[in-house]
Write a protein that holds these residues in place. Sequence first.
Motif, PDB file in Angstrom:
ATOM      1  N   GLU A  80       0.745  -1.376   0.201  1.00  0.00           N
ATOM      2  CA  GLU A  80      -0.387   0.181  -0.006  1.00  0.00           C
ATOM      3  C   GLU A  80       0.820   1.320  -0.154  1.00  0.00           C
ATOM      4  O   GLU A  80       0.122   1.990  -0.872  1.00  0.00           O
ATOM      5  CB  GLU A  80      -1.052   0.267   1.199  1.00  0.00           C
ATOM      6  N   VAL A  81       1.405   1.377   0.911  1.00  0.00           N
ATOM      7  CA  VAL A  81       2.920   2.146   0.804  1.00  0.00           C
ATOM      8  C   VAL A  81       3.381   3.337  -0.629  1.00  0.00           C
ATOM      9  O   VAL A  81       3.178   3.873  -0.343  1.00  0.00           O
ATOM     10  CB  VAL A  81       3.854   2.192   1.869  1.00  0.00           C
ATOM     11  N   THR A  82       3.680   1.340  -1.140  1.00  0.00           N
ATOM     12  CA  THR A  82       4.545   2.328  -2.087  1.00  0.00           C
ATOM     13  C   THR A  82       3.468   2.331  -3.099  1.00  0.00           C
ATOM     14  O   THR A  82       4.144   3.077  -4.800  1.00  0.00           O
ATOM     15  CB  THR A  82       5.909   0.726  -2.250  1.00  0.00           C
ATOM     16  N   LYS A  83       2.588   2.310  -2.957  1.00  0.00           N
ATOM     17  CA  LYS A  83       1.716   2.044  -4.464  1.00  0.00           C
ATOM     18  C   LYS A  83       0.990   4.094  -4.415  1.00  0.00           C
ATOM     19  O   LYS A  83       0.801   4.189  -5.491  1.00  0.00           O
ATOM     20  CB  LYS A  83       0.536   1.144  -4.979  1.00  0.00           C
ATOM     21  N   THR A  84       0.602   4.429  -3.133  1.00  0.00           N
ATOM     22  CA  THR A  84       0.248   5.257  -2.824  1.00  0.00           C
ATOM     23  C   THR A  84       1.349   6.166  -2.133  1.00  0.00           C
ATOM     24  O   THR A  84       0.475   7.259  -2.247  1.00  0.00           O
ATOM     25  CB  THR A  84      -1.514   5.135  -2.085  1.00  0.00           C
ATOM     26  N   GLY A  85       2.833   5.615  -1.567  1.00  0.00           N
ATOM     27  CA  GLY A  85       3.319   6.531  -1.733  1.00  0.00           C
ATOM     28  C   GLY A  85       3.905   7.320  -1.688  1.00  0.00           C
ATOM     29  O   GLY A  85       4.402   6.683  -3.285  1.00  0.00           O
ATOM     30  N   ASN A  86       4.702   9.363  -1.294  1.00  0.00           N
ATOM     31  CA  ASN A  86       5.776   9.180  -2.065  1.00  0.00           C
ATOM     32  C   ASN A  86       7.371   8.727  -1.096  1.00  0.00           C
ATOM     33  O   ASN A  86       7.001   9.583   0.076  1.00  0.00           O
ATOM     34  CB  ASN A  86       5.794  10.894  -2.570  1.00  0.00           C
ATOM     35  N   ILE A  87       8.306   9.141  -1.296  1.00  0.00           N
ATOM     36  CA  ILE A  87       9.126   9.441  -0.899  1.00  0.00           C
ATOM     37  C   ILE A  87       9.147  11.093  -0.709  1.00  0.00           C
ATOM     38  O   ILE A  87       9.413  11.662  -1.385  1.00  0.00           O
ATOM     39  CB  ILE A  87      10.698   8.686  -1.712  1.00  0.00           C
ATOM     40  N   ILE A  88       9.335  11.102   0.957  1.00  0.00           N
ATOM     41  CA  ILE A  88       9.727  12.500   0.988  1.00  0.00           C
ATOM     42  C   ILE A  88      11.009  12.487   1.537  1.00  0.00           C
ATOM     43  O   ILE A  88      11.728  13.481   2.663  1.00  0.00           O
ATOM     44  CB  ILE A  88       8.481  12.983   1.732  1.00  0.00           C
ATOM     45  N   ALA A  89      11.594  11.482   2.567  1.00  0.00           N
ATOM     46  CA  ALA A  89      13.001  11.288   2.819  1.00  0.00           C
ATOM     47  C   ALA A  89      13.570  10.066   2.907  1.00  0.00           C
ATOM     48  O   ALA A  89      13.454   9.315   2.533  1.00  0.00           O
ATOM     49  CB  ALA A  89      12.296  12.186   3.974  1.00  0.00           C
ATOM     50  N   ALA A  90      15.180  10.496   3.253  1.00  0.00           N
ATOM     51  CA  ALA A  90      16.255   9.530   2.777  1.00  0.00           C
ATOM     52  C   ALA A  90      17.150   9.588   3.219  1.00  0.00           C
ATOM     53  O   ALA A  90      17.621  10.257   3.539  1.00  0.00           O
ATOM     54  CB  ALA A  90      15.509   8.866   1.065  1.00  0.00           C
ATOM     55  N   VAL A  91      18.174   7.975   3.641  1.00  0.00           N
ATOM     56  CA  VAL A  91      19.217   8.295   4.270  1.00  0.00           C
ATOM     57  C   VAL A  91      19.729   6.857   4.048  1.00  0.00           C
ATOM     58  O   VAL A  91      19.196   6.114   3.682  1.00  0.00           O
ATOM     59  CB  VAL A  91      19.375   8.426   5.937  1.00  0.00           C
ATOM     60  N   ARG A  92      20.754   7.111   3.861  1.00  0.00           N
ATOM     61  CA  ARG A  92      21.869   5.729   3.294  1.00  0.00           C
ATOM     62  C   ARG A  92      23.020   5.373   4.302  1.00  0.00           C
ATOM     63  O   ARG A  92      23.487   6.183   4.704  1.00  0.00           O
ATOM     64  CB  ARG A  92      22.267   5.505   1.683  1.00  0.00           C
ATOM     65  N   ILE A  93      23.228   3.833   4.122  1.00  0.00           N
ATOM     66  CA  ILE A  93      24.540   3.582   5.539  1.00  0.00           C
ATOM     67  C   ILE A  93      25.340   3.226   4.183  1.00  0.00           C
ATOM     68  O   ILE A  93      24.545   1.678   3.547  1.00  0.00           O
ATOM     69  CB  ILE A  93      23.966   2.709   6.570  1.00  0.00           C
ATOM     70  N   LYS A  94      26.815   3.718   4.172  1.00  0.00           N
ATOM     71  CA  LYS A  94      27.561   2.536   3.314  1.00  0.00           C
ATOM     72  C   LYS A  94      28.420   1.261   4.206  1.00  0.00           C
ATOM     73  O   LYS A  94      28.336   2.064   5.438  1.00  0.00           O
ATOM     74  CB  LYS A  94      28.332   3.743   2.757  1.00  0.00           C
ATOM     75  N   HIS A  95      28.350   0.474   4.034  1.00  0.00           N
ATOM     76  CA  HIS A  95      28.960  -0.294   4.607  1.00  0.00           C
ATOM     77  C   HIS A  95      30.443  -0.538   3.957  1.00  0.00           C
ATOM     78  O   HIS A  95      31.016  -1.165   2.907  1.00  0.00           O
ATOM     79  CB  HIS A  95      28.651  -1.623   4.537  1.00  0.00           C
ATOM     80  N   LEU A  96      32.017   0.086   4.944  1.00  0.00           N
ATOM     81  CA  LEU A  96      33.213  -0.196   3.989  1.00  0.00           C
ATOM     82  C   LEU A  96      33.422  -1.497   5.342  1.00  0.00           C
ATOM     83  O   LEU A  96      34.394  -1.103   6.617  1.00  0.00           O
ATOM     84  CB  LEU A  96      33.887   1.613   4.650  1.00  0.00           C
ATOM     85  N   GLY A  97      33.226  -2.125   5.156  1.00  0.00           N
ATOM     86  CA  GLY A  97      34.289  -4.126   5.806  1.00  0.00           C
ATOM     87  C   GLY A  97      33.626  -3.493   6.938  1.00  0.00           C
ATOM     88  O   GLY A  97      32.691  -3.860   6.978  1.00  0.00           O
ATOM     89  N   GLN A  98      34.436  -3.385   8.240  1.00  0.00           N
ATOM     90  CA  GLN A  98      34.034  -3.539   9.722  1.00  0.00           C
ATOM     91  C   GLN A  98      33.794  -2.003  10.231  1.00  0.00           C
ATOM     92  O   GLN A  98      32.433  -1.894  11.280  1.00  0.00           O
ATOM     93  CB  GLN A  98      34.350  -3.982  10.675  1.00  0.00           C
ATOM     94  N   TYR A  99      33.371  -1.047   8.861  1.00  0.00           N
ATOM     95  CA  TYR A  99      32.971   0.322   9.550  1.00  0.00           C
ATOM     96  C   TYR A  99      31.934   0.456   8.745  1.00  0.00           C
ATOM     97  O   TYR A  99      31.223   0.135   7.343  1.00  0.00           O
ATOM     98  CB  TYR A  99      33.809   1.181   9.063  1.00  0.00           C
ATOM     99  N   GLN A 100      30.980   1.682   8.997  1.00  0.00           N
ATOM    100  CA  GLN A 100      29.439   2.195   8.963  1.00  0.00           C
ATOM    101  C   GLN A 100      29.437   3.988   8.723  1.00  0.00           C
ATOM    102  O   GLN A 100      30.569   4.584   8.787  1.00  0.00           O
ATOM    103  CB  GLN A 100      28.282   1.906   9.460  1.00  0.00           C
ATOM    104  N   LEU A 101      29.346   4.391   6.848  1.00  0.00           N
ATOM    105  CA  LEU A 101      29.053   5.393   6.732  1.00  0.00           C
ATOM    106  C   LEU A 101      27.613   6.000   6.751  1.00  0.00           C
ATOM    107  O   LEU A 101      27.457   5.155   5.574  1.00  0.00           O
ATOM    108  CB  LEU A 101      29.726   6.198   5.683  1.00  0.00           C
ATOM    109  N   ILE A 102      27.277   7.073   7.219  1.00  0.00           N
ATOM    110  CA  ILE A 102      26.130   7.488   6.940  1.00  0.00           C
ATOM    111  C   ILE A 102      26.006   8.406   5.965  1.00  0.00           C
ATOM    112  O   ILE A 102      27.486   9.583   5.869  1.00  0.00           O
ATOM    113  CB  ILE A 102      25.253   8.419   7.642  1.00  0.00           C
TER     114      ILE A 102
END
Length: 194
Positions: free
Chosen positions: A83-105
């Motif tokens: 339902e969300v993806t059929k009728t909803g619009n993305i208004i915000a997002a964030v990504r997390i990169k995985h770099l070995g044992q580390y994370q980068l937002i």
Amino acid sequence: MIYIRWVDTNLPTQYEQHATSLQQKKQWSAVKLFYRQHMAYARVSLKESVAVIYQHKATTFNTQSQLADQHNMADSTVISDTEVTKTGNIIAAVRIKHLGQYQLISGLLVAPEQRRKALATKLLNFIAPALTPQKCFLFTNISLQRLYQQQQFQLVSQQNMANLPAEIAQLHQRYHNDDRPLIVMQLQCPSDIA
């Protein structure tokens, strides 16, 4: 109403042609389009974890999905992912990169017309359980330092830049420049914050 969720980036192969795989591909396409529209220089990758906020215009409860993850909800209405993806619009997002044992937002983005509604804070609170203190970093401009400090990130001082993990230091050198200066922040353990 808004709905926060992780986007499934484990897309099926070209041979898996069922409803779920089609839905996943549509979600991923919507994420890429959102970034292309609002942050054209961003390079979204399937290797990243992505969390999004959808704005959903439904006004009724979906009683068939009462078992949905209610902790992912920003309000009390329960709706299904479909339902969300059929009728909803993305208004915000964030990504997390995985770099070995580390994370980068990276790529914390709120649509311009949706800013100043605490959506960035909601996203950061949502992804917080997936972050590893001392091993999670982000690059930002100085104007957003306070936002991240409220989420237990601390500025990495100039003296400590030499102690950054190589993966993080190399990316910072790549992204930081005089036209777009970026500070480095690191997630602290709650007990380490004074």
